[in-house]
Design an enzyme around this catalytic site. Structure first.
Site, mmCIF file in Angstrom:
data_model
loop_
_atom_site.group_PDB
_atom_site.id
_atom_site.type_symbol
_atom_site.label_atom_id
_atom_site.label_comp_id
_atom_site.label_asym_id
_atom_site.label_seq_id
_atom_site.Cartn_x
_atom_site.Cartn_y
_atom_site.Cartn_z
ATOM 1 N N GLY A 22 0.774 -1.224 0.000
ATOM 2 C CA GLY A 22 0.000 0.000 0.000
ATOM 3 C C GLY A 22 0.805 1.272 0.000
ATOM 4 N N HIS A 36 -14.359 12.108 -15.873
ATOM 5 C CA HIS A 36 -13.922 11.987 -17.263
ATOM 6 C C HIS A 36 -12.554 12.638 -17.478
ATOM 7 C CE1 HIS A 36 -14.729 16.246 -18.201
ATOM 8 N NE2 HIS A 36 -15.785 16.108 -17.401
ATOM 9 N N HIS A 47 -1.390 5.608 -5.995
ATOM 10 C CA HIS A 47 -2.281 4.840 -5.117
ATOM 11 C C HIS A 47 -3.468 5.726 -4.768
ATOM 12 C CE1 HIS A 47 -3.053 1.694 -1.953
ATOM 13 N NE2 HIS A 47 -3.810 2.692 -1.507
#
Length: 211
Positions: A72, A139, A148
């Protein structure tokens, strides 16, 4: 049939194991062979997981092996993924079947994308990006390599997350904002202007933290 190996057997690694079993390729394109971790007892006390095979440093890539990196922290994800790449290992994507990739969305290699993420029209997601559950990408969002994005985060249209950036849980990035390389956005923060390279911002609106 490929043998999937998960780099990292700590808490996030256990979550990625379940992601792997929930993806459409499980038991069709791959089986989960096990984990790589230098903490040999990382799974002690936890049941129903495959074994830790080795450390990354000591593992010899075998025929039919494929990999995902379940770390992570961006720094260590990059470090250990590059070690596997140097050994000739190949990475695959794990994209949960509930995730939506809209028209013209482009996905790279080595991605981890968890449940109910929405990747909107014309987004570009580069290699080794992690997108956790319930993330919404507006978008034309561009997410560069190694980034991350934690659960419940949101990016507006035309946002750019440069290489090695981190959005912590529930971070919100307003449209057209750029988060520069190596920057970190704190949990529950609202980013209304560009974030400088290698800086950490936090709050509503997000402001730079100095340590």
């Amino acid at each position: 049939m490929k043998n999937l190996i998960i780099v990292g057997a700590r808490g996030f690694g256990r979550e990625v194991y379940d992601l792997a079993t929930q993806c459409s390729g499980f038991n069709i394109e791959y089986v989960v062979k096990g984990f790589l971790d230098d903490k040999a007892d990382a799974l002690e006390g936890f049941e129903n997981y495959p074994p830790i095979l080795s450390s990354v440093e000591n593992y010899k890539v075998e025929e039919n092996d494929v990999f995902v990196c379940a770390l992570g922290t961006v720094k260590w994800k990059k470090h250990y993924a590059e070690l596997i790449l140097q050994k000739g290992g190949m990475f695959i994507n794990l994209i949960h079947p509930s995730t939506k990739l809209n028209t013209n969305a482009i996905a790279g290699t080595g991605l981890l994308v968890f449940m109910y993420a929405n990747i909107s029209n014309d987004c570009i997601i580069e290699d080794f990006v992690t997108i956790q559950g319930y993330v919404g990408l507006g978008h034309d969002t561009k997410i560069r390599k190694w980034a991350h994005v934690s659960s419940y985060s949101f990016t507006g249209g035309f946002v750019v997350l440069e290489e090695e950036t981190t959005l912590n849980t529930r971070a919100t990035i307003l449209p057209h904002v750029i988060v520069r390389k190596g920057a970190t956005v704190g949990a529950c923060s609202l980013v209304i202007k560009h974030v400088k390279e290698n800086s950490t911002v936090f709050g509503i609106p997000a402001k730079k933290l100095d340590f």
